[in-house]
Every structure is written in C-alpha cells, then in structure tokens.
Scaffold this motif. Structure first.
Motif: not given
Length: 91
Positions: A2-10
C-alpha cells in the motif's frame, strides 16, 4: 504494497475492475479484433487498457498515445482524470 507507487497500467486495471463490479455493463467490451493504442504489453493489464480506451476512461490524458509508458508511475492528475471519466460513465 500500500505504500508503493502505482503504475499507470495498475490504475487503469483498478478503475476498469471497479466499474465492472459497481455497474456491470457500464463498460462495453471492445470488438474482439480490437487492439488498443499500446498493443498487448501485458496479459493482465492490456485487456483492461483496451477496454478503458474503448469506453473513454482514458480520454483527456495528456500525452496518451503509442509512446505513453504504462509502467511509469501514475500522476495525481492522471488518476483524477480517469476517475472523473469513470464517474461520468456511472451517470
């Protein structure tokens, strides 16, 4: 993570899954021969990306096109635009 960045595809996959669950039928499946702008870049995310593109979920994203990197971190503006487009489909 939950604390990681999120990719566009995700983000796109999450929005498509949310719409499909909240309002089945709000998103129309693209024709079987449709290939999205980004092609088949992932067996998990490409189908959601194509469906999102076909239904206007990606409309208004600055720079969206063949060189748009689906693995790059999503910006707050991109997430806001996708959510705005999704909300308009729920009306």
């Amino acid at each position: 993570a939950p604390w990681d960045n999120i990719g566009r595809a995700q983000v796109v996959t999450m929005v498509v899954r949310a719409l499909d669950n909240l309002r089945p039928g709000a998103l129309v499946a693209p024709p079987g021969t449709s290939v999205g702008t980004l092609g088949n870049f992932s067996s998990i995310h490409a189908p959601a990306m194509t469906k999102a593109e076909h239904n206007g979920v990606l409309a208004g994203l600055i720079g969206f096109g063949p060189s748009w990197d689906p693995w790059q971190n999503a910006t707050r503006g991109e997430v806001a635009q996708m959510l705005w487009n999704a909300l308009r489909l729920l009306r």
